[in-house]
Design a protein around this motif. Structure first.
Motif, PDB file in Angstrom:
ATOM      1  N   GLN A  38      -0.029 -44.094   7.722  1.00 10.63           N
ATOM      2  CA  GLN A  38      -1.286 -43.406   7.976  1.00 10.63           C
ATOM      3  C   GLN A  38      -2.397 -44.436   8.071  1.00 10.63           C
ATOM      4  N   ALA A  39      -3.515 -44.056   8.713  1.00 12.60           N
ATOM      5  CA  ALA A  39      -4.644 -44.966   8.852  1.00 12.60           C
ATOM      6  C   ALA A  39      -5.918 -44.165   9.027  1.00 12.60           C
ATOM      7  N   VAL A  40      -7.039 -44.801   8.695  1.00 12.36           N
ATOM      8  CA  VAL A  40      -8.366 -44.218   8.901  1.00 12.36           C
ATOM      9  C   VAL A  40      -9.072 -45.013   9.985  1.00 12.36           C
ATOM     10  N   THR A  41      -9.761 -44.326  10.892  1.00 12.63           N
ATOM     11  CA  THR A  41     -10.418 -44.984  12.013  1.00 12.63           C
ATOM     12  C   THR A  41     -11.739 -44.290  12.329  1.00 12.63           C
ATOM     13  N   ASP A  42     -12.648 -45.046  12.941  1.00 13.63           N
ATOM     14  CA  ASP A  42     -13.892 -44.440  13.427  1.00 13.63           C
ATOM     15  C   ASP A  42     -13.783 -44.010  14.881  1.00 13.63           C
ATOM     16  N   GLY A  43     -12.589 -44.170  15.473  1.00 19.00           N
ATOM     17  CA  GLY A  43     -12.364 -43.718  16.846  1.00 19.00           C
ATOM     18  C   GLY A  43     -12.613 -44.761  17.903  1.00 19.00           C
ATOM     19  N   ALA A  44     -13.096 -45.958  17.516  1.00 19.80           N
ATOM     20  CA  ALA A  44     -13.327 -47.001  18.518  1.00 19.80           C
ATOM     21  C   ALA A  44     -11.997 -47.411  19.143  1.00 19.80           C
ATOM     22  N   GLY A  45     -11.919 -47.346  20.459  1.00 16.63           N
ATOM     23  CA  GLY A  45     -10.707 -47.721  21.169  1.00 16.63           C
ATOM     24  C   GLY A  45      -9.585 -46.704  21.093  1.00 16.63           C
ATOM     25  N   VAL A  46      -9.846 -45.546  20.524  1.00 11.72           N
ATOM     26  CA  VAL A  46      -8.835 -44.502  20.398  1.00 11.72           C
ATOM     27  C   VAL A  46      -9.051 -43.468  21.490  1.00 11.72           C
ATOM     28  N   THR A  47      -7.981 -43.102  22.185  1.00  8.59           N
ATOM     29  CA  THR A  47      -8.077 -42.125  23.265  1.00  8.59           C
ATOM     30  C   THR A  47      -7.064 -41.004  23.043  1.00  8.59           C
ATOM     31  N   LYS A  48      -7.421 -39.816  23.509  1.00 10.43           N
ATOM     32  CA  LYS A  48      -6.490 -38.700  23.442  1.00 10.43           C
ATOM     33  C   LYS A  48      -5.462 -38.840  24.563  1.00 10.43           C
ATOM     34  N   VAL A  49      -4.239 -38.393  24.305  1.00  3.81           N
ATOM     35  CA  VAL A  49      -3.212 -38.359  25.334  1.00  3.81           C
ATOM     36  C   VAL A  49      -2.731 -36.925  25.486  1.00  3.81           C
ATOM     37  N   ASP A  50      -2.233 -36.630  26.661  1.00  7.40           N
ATOM     38  CA  ASP A  50      -1.721 -35.293  26.954  1.00  7.40           C
ATOM     39  C   ASP A  50      -0.276 -35.223  26.505  1.00  7.40           C
ATOM     40  N   PRO A  51       0.014 -34.501  25.418  1.00  9.08           N
ATOM     41  CA  PRO A  51       1.394 -34.477  24.926  1.00  9.08           C
ATOM     42  C   PRO A  51       2.351 -33.711  25.829  1.00  9.08           C
ATOM     43  N   LYS A  52       1.807 -32.984  26.805  1.00  9.59           N
ATOM     44  CA  LYS A  52       2.667 -32.216  27.710  1.00  9.59           C
ATOM     45  C   LYS A  52       3.012 -32.985  28.975  1.00  9.59           C
ATOM     46  N   ALA A  53       2.282 -34.067  29.247  1.00  5.66           N
ATOM     47  CA  ALA A  53       2.473 -34.781  30.511  1.00  5.66           C
ATOM     48  C   ALA A  53       3.734 -35.627  30.515  1.00  5.66           C
ATOM     49  N   ALA A  54       4.134 -36.124  29.356  1.00  5.05           N
ATOM     50  CA  ALA A  54       5.301 -37.005  29.251  1.00  5.05           C
ATOM     51  C   ALA A  54       5.674 -37.084  27.780  1.00  5.05           C
ATOM     52  N   PRO A  55       6.891 -37.521  27.454  1.00  9.09           N
ATOM     53  CA  PRO A  55       7.235 -37.727  26.042  1.00  9.09           C
ATOM     54  C   PRO A  55       6.220 -38.647  25.368  1.00  9.09           C
ATOM     55  N   LEU A  56       5.910 -38.381  24.114  1.00  7.85           N
ATOM     56  CA  LEU A  56       4.876 -39.163  23.431  1.00  7.85           C
ATOM     57  C   LEU A  56       5.197 -40.650  23.430  1.00  7.85           C
ATOM     58  N   SER A  57       6.463 -40.993  23.283  1.00  7.22           N
ATOM     59  CA  SER A  57       6.826 -42.415  23.247  1.00  7.22           C
ATOM     60  C   SER A  57       6.514 -43.118  24.564  1.00  7.22           C
ATOM     61  N   ALA A  58       6.487 -42.369  25.671  1.00  9.19           N
ATOM     62  CA  ALA A  58       6.223 -42.974  26.977  1.00  9.19           C
ATOM     63  C   ALA A  58       4.821 -43.563  27.060  1.00  9.19           C
ATOM     64  N   TRP A  59       3.892 -43.050  26.243  1.00  6.84           N
ATOM     65  CA  TRP A  59       2.525 -43.569  26.272  1.00  6.84           C
ATOM     66  C   TRP A  59       2.424 -44.959  25.656  1.00  6.84           C
ATOM     67  N   LEU A  60       3.505 -45.431  25.045  1.00  6.18           N
ATOM     68  CA  LEU A  60       3.560 -46.801  24.542  1.00  6.18           C
ATOM     69  C   LEU A  60       4.375 -47.710  25.450  1.00  6.18           C
ATOM     70  N   GLY A  61       5.027 -47.145  26.431  1.00  6.33           N
ATOM     71  CA  GLY A  61       5.902 -47.915  27.301  1.00  6.33           C
ATOM     72  C   GLY A  61       5.514 -47.778  28.752  1.00  6.33           C
ATOM     73  N   VAL A  62       6.214 -46.908  29.431  1.00  7.58           N
ATOM     74  CA  VAL A  62       6.061 -46.800  30.878  1.00  7.58           C
ATOM     75  C   VAL A  62       4.649 -46.369  31.281  1.00  7.58           C
ATOM     76  N   LEU A  63       3.966 -45.570  30.445  1.00  7.75           N
ATOM     77  CA  LEU A  63       2.598 -45.141  30.740  1.00  7.75           C
ATOM     78  C   LEU A  63       1.562 -45.884  29.905  1.00  7.75           C
TER      79      LEU A  63
END
Length: 345
Positions: free
Chosen positions: A101-126
């Motif tokens: 777990q971590a605490v953040t102020d949101g700097a550099g954090v973006t929302k991703v669409d969990p329906k567009a692709a598997p969540l793991s893909a946002w760390l790899g191919v996307l």
């Protein structure tokens, strides 16, 4: 107050790192201030550049302090929020500690669409690796239809993207990878016209001869992820005015291989009038929407394939990272930190 486990840099390695350079600790997260939120990590990315951050040497990112948590790109779920832009249940991407777990102020954090692709893909191919491959091929190497490209680490998260995008563009693609199984994947899954096993070549001269056999008209573009004997083998095969996109040099990160002597390398660059450009993908972040617009539909249509090597649990991260540095991963190296709500859906 919330407790979490995290992995810190225990000591700076000299040469190849080992388990003794990491330490698993328990930490207490502070109560949320206004404008902060707490996340639970789901997927964490392990990448070769992290080896550089374990060193005190100056680089394009600051080093991790001894005793401080290692850092990684991760997909996480917002667990608690006092931030106006994020609510509990949002799925986000950001750079967080190697932690549960971590605490953040949101700097550099973006929302991703969990329906567009598997969540793991946002760390790899996307995510960063896929985007790196796209930037390197399009904006650095400027690959064109009919040209020949050599891609080192061709089955890695970056190299596999380069192979597929280059093939879709109409280029002849020659991969270089470690082992027969990876070479078969480069051809069957990632569209390479041929793939050469650098482990099966006794030296750079033998590998260079194999490249010449697969590229009788020479090499126009080299996508460099490795350095070492692969670079030494490719350079003599480059055509005049060829381009080299310098993405990484993992063979030298821990001093496992010595670089080729500089004078003949420099002479080859001069005589062949090569363009060699190093690049860091964060310098090109403005082009990420363009990348996503092109690649996300290809992923959705099954035109882009990828592989993942998954380690289970935060405690497995150091061993997985050390394996990555030795080429033990197939595709994107990930650590599953917590439950993936989309996988269970």
């Amino acid at each position: 107050m919330t407790e979490t486990r995290q992995i810190v840099l225990a000591a700076r390695p000299e040469g190849e790192p080992g388990p003794e350079h990491f330490r698993l600790e328990t930490a207490t997260l502070p109560a949320l201030a206004e404008g902060q939120f707490r996340v639970r990590l789901i997927w964490m990315s392990l990448d070769p550049y992290m080896r550089g951050r374990m060193s005190a040497a100056k680089s394009y990112v600051p080093p991790i302090a001894v005793g401080a948590p290692m850092q990684a790109g991760a997909v996480a779920e917002v667990a608690e929020s006092r931030h106006p832009g994020f609510v509990a249940g949002d799925v986000v991407f950001g750079y967080f500690p190697w932690a549960e777990q971590a605490v953040t102020d949101g700097a550099g954090v973006t929302k991703v669409d969990p329906k567009a692709a598997p969540l793991s893909a946002w760390l790899g191919v996307l995510g960063m690796p896929g985007f790196t491959g796209w930037i390197g091929l399009n904006r650095v190497a400027r690959g064109k239809a009919g040209e020949t490209i050599v891609v080192s680490a061709a089955t890695g998260a970056v190299g596999s993207m380069v192979c597929q995008l280059a093939k879709a563009r109409g280029m002849r693609v020659i991969g270089v990878a470690g082992g027969a199984a990876k070479c078969a994947r480069a051809v069957l899954d990632y569209g390479a016209d041929a793939c050469l096993d650098h482990r099966g070549a006794p030296d750079a001269r033998a590998l260079s001869k194999a490249i010449a056999e697969q590229a009788p008209d020479g090499v126009d573009v080299y996508f460099e992820n490795v350095g070492g004997k692969t670079l030494e083998a490719v350079l003599p095969r480059m055509n005049d005015h060829g381009r080299i996109a310098l993405c990484g040099a993992i063979a030298w990160y821990s001093g496992a291989e010595s670089p080729p002597p500089l004078p003949p390398v420099w002479q080859t660059i001069l005589v062949k009038r090569l363009t060699v450009q190093g690049f860091i993908v964060t310098d090109h972040q403005a082009h990420y929407p363009e990348f996503l617009a092109e690649v996300l539909p290809m992923v959705g249509a099954g035109r882009i394939r990828w592989a993942e090597t998954v380690a289970e649990g935060l405690g497995s991260a150091p061993a997985a990272f050390l394996s990555l540095l030795r080429g033990g991963n197939d595709g994107k190296q990930l650590v599953r930190i917590g439950a993936d709500p989309e996988a269970a859906a």
